[in-house]
Design a protein around this motif. Structure first.
Motif, PDB file in Angstrom:
ATOM      1  N   THR A   1     -40.195  74.629 -23.670  1.00 38.53           N
ATOM      2  CA  THR A   1     -39.282  73.846 -24.504  1.00 38.53           C
ATOM      3  C   THR A   1     -37.957  73.584 -23.800  1.00 38.53           C
TER       4      THR A   1
ATOM      5  N   ARG B   1     -38.588  67.996 -22.892  1.00 33.13           N
ATOM      6  CA  ARG B   1     -37.512  67.342 -23.661  1.00 33.13           C
ATOM      7  C   ARG B   1     -37.599  65.822 -23.513  1.00 33.13           C
TER       8      ARG B   1
ATOM      9  N   LEU C   1     -40.539  64.445 -25.517  1.00 35.51           N
ATOM     10  CA  LEU C   1     -40.239  64.493 -26.948  1.00 35.51           C
ATOM     11  C   LEU C   1     -39.292  63.353 -27.336  1.00 35.51           C
ATOM     12  N   ARG C   2     -38.269  63.182 -26.511  1.00 31.73           N
ATOM     13  CA  ARG C   2     -37.276  62.136 -26.804  1.00 31.73           C
ATOM     14  C   ARG C   2     -37.900  60.752 -26.709  1.00 31.73           C
TER      15      ARG C   2
ATOM     16  N   ARG D   1     -40.980  59.899 -27.367  1.00 37.70           N
ATOM     17  CA  ARG D   1     -41.774  59.680 -28.591  1.00 37.70           C
ATOM     18  C   ARG D   1     -40.854  59.398 -29.788  1.00 37.70           C
ATOM     19  N   GLN D   2     -39.769  60.178 -29.843  1.00 40.29           N
ATOM     20  CA  GLN D   2     -38.806  60.014 -30.944  1.00 40.29           C
ATOM     21  C   GLN D   2     -38.235  58.589 -30.934  1.00 40.29           C
TER      22      GLN D   2
ATOM     23  N   ILE E   1     -44.269  62.140 -34.467  1.00 40.43           N
ATOM     24  CA  ILE E   1     -44.522  62.612 -33.094  1.00 40.43           C
ATOM     25  C   ILE E   1     -45.850  63.369 -33.066  1.00 40.43           C
TER      26      ILE E   1
ATOM     27  N   GLU F   1     -49.097  62.432 -30.903  1.00 42.79           N
ATOM     28  CA  GLU F   1     -49.582  63.424 -29.940  1.00 42.79           C
ATOM     29  C   GLU F   1     -51.035  63.813 -30.227  1.00 42.79           C
TER      30      GLU F   1
ATOM     31  N   LEU G   1     -47.110  69.385 -25.293  1.00 45.98           N
ATOM     32  CA  LEU G   1     -46.211  68.952 -26.361  1.00 45.98           C
ATOM     33  C   LEU G   1     -46.501  69.664 -27.675  1.00 45.98           C
TER      34      LEU G   1
ATOM     35  N   ILE H   1     -43.941  72.223 -29.486  1.00 46.83           N
ATOM     36  CA  ILE H   1     -43.366  71.955 -30.814  1.00 46.83           C
ATOM     37  C   ILE H   1     -43.380  73.221 -31.670  1.00 46.83           C
TER      38      ILE H   1
ATOM     39  N   ALA I   1     -35.352  67.925 -32.565  1.00 47.39           N
ATOM     40  CA  ALA I   1     -36.671  68.313 -33.108  1.00 47.39           C
ATOM     41  C   ALA I   1     -36.824  69.818 -33.165  1.00 47.39           C
TER      42      ALA I   1
END
Ligand code: IPE
Ligand code: IPE
Ligand code: MG
Ligand code: MG
Length: 310
Positions: A14, A20, A23-24, A26-27, A63, A67, A286, A290, A310
């Motif tokens: 993480t 990171r 994740l960003r 996808r966000q 997300i 995923e 991912l 999470i 997240a």
């Protein structure tokens, strides 16, 4: 590899720049797609809806949907309408949850609750419209066999009805008046929160063309993660020094203590990760990461935990 080892690896994960960044990305993909619905300048109802959808949000459920699709080898693009539909529904649940007849919350993520800005009538109608648009959007999914889209719609209905979100919210409100027991609260968490997490993963998997065992592994992961997420949220609420209008509510922490809540949280997250290791799938980075974000989140009181991270 054991669940504990996987969790340890996910923990390192993480903080990695790659995790990171993914994740960003996808966000941002979800937020940009949501921004195309309900254009600005389309009247007061659309303005209230835009506020509910775009003001903030971690985009956790969409997300997860994207995923799940990627994990079973599907195209993330095909799952984007479904992911947006799930976020619309999630935001509807928050708007309705904050209403005076429900939790009577003044604020949401540090901003005035939607009904405080736009009035109760528009908040109710914004929620209604979000729900309907979400189903329209999911039904418009292209490039996926029609029977898979039908399964996705059916699963979403099950997640939201009397044995899902609506039932969970009802049980939550009623049990606060009647007296909360540990069994009742587990039931509430499963229905009001975990059912939508589960649906997000199942729908992503269906859109991605998953096999039966992949769908059930992702469903199990989603259910466990959703229950864990609500416990992490209860831990945050319990640490909130300012308290909220719903501060009188009996949550997991009042019933089990902070230590008990953390033990259960860790157990559920480990089980969630191991659910995914039992079947063939893609990169677990991912989805495993999470689970660790949910763990880290429960320790972040006073650090803007209700924001966009997240
Ligand atoms: C809040 O969910 C409601 C719960 C189920 C506890 P999130 O914390 O995912 O909400 P946003 O969209 O990121 O604000
Ligand atoms: C989560 O319940 C909201 C929904 C599942 C709709 P809570 O009432 O515990 O969540 P917060 O604390 O208002 O976000
Ligand atoms: Mg509530
Ligand atoms: Mg609430």
């Amino acid at each position: 590899m054991s669940a504990a080892n996987l969790a340890a690896r996910a923990q390192e994960n993480t903080s990695s720049a790659d995790f990171r960044r993914r994740l960003r990305e996808r966000q941002q993909l979800v937020t940009r797609a949501l921004d195309e619905h309900f254009p600005p300048g389309s009247g007061p109802l659309a303005a209230a809806i835009r506020e509910a959808l775009l003001a903030d949000g971690k985009r956790l459920r969409p997300i997860l949907c994207l995923e799940a699709c990627a994990w079973v080898g599907g195209s993330v693009k095909a799952a984007l309408p479904a992911a947006c539909a799930i976020e619309m529904i999630h935001k509807m649940t928050l708007v309705h949850d904050d209403l005076p007849a429900m939790d009577d919350a003044e604020t949401r993520n540090g901003r005035p609750a939607l009904h405080k800005q736009h009035g109760e009538a528009l908040a109710i109608l914004a929620g209604d419209a979000l729900l309907v648009h979400a189903f329209g959007l999911l039904a418009s999914t292209r490039g996926v066999p029609a029977e898979r889209v039908t399964v996705a719609i059916t699963r979403l209905c099950q997640a939201l009805g009397t044995t899902g979100l609506a039932g969970g919210q009802a049980l939550d409100v009623l049990s606060q008046a009647e007296g909360v027991t540990p069994e009742k609260l587990d039931h509430v968490h499963t229905w009001k929160t975990a059912s939508l997490f589960e649906a997000a993963l199942v729908i992503g998997a269906e859109v991605g063309g998953a096999g039966v065992s992949q769908v059930s592994a992702l469903a199990r992961y989603g259910m466990l993660l959703g229950r864990a997420f609500q416990i992490s949220d209860d831990l945050l609420d319990a640490q909130d020094e300012k308290g909220k209008a719903e501060g009188e509510v009996t949550n997991y922490v009042q019933l089990h203590g902070v230590e008990g809540a953390r033990i259960k949280l860790r157990e559920l997250l480990n089980q969630a990760v191991s659910a995914l290791t039992s079947v063939e799938g893609g990169d677990i980075q991912l989805l495993a990461g999470i689970t660790e974000l949910v763990w880290e989140r429960s320790w972040t009181a006073g650090e803007g935990h209700h924001g966009n991270d997240a």
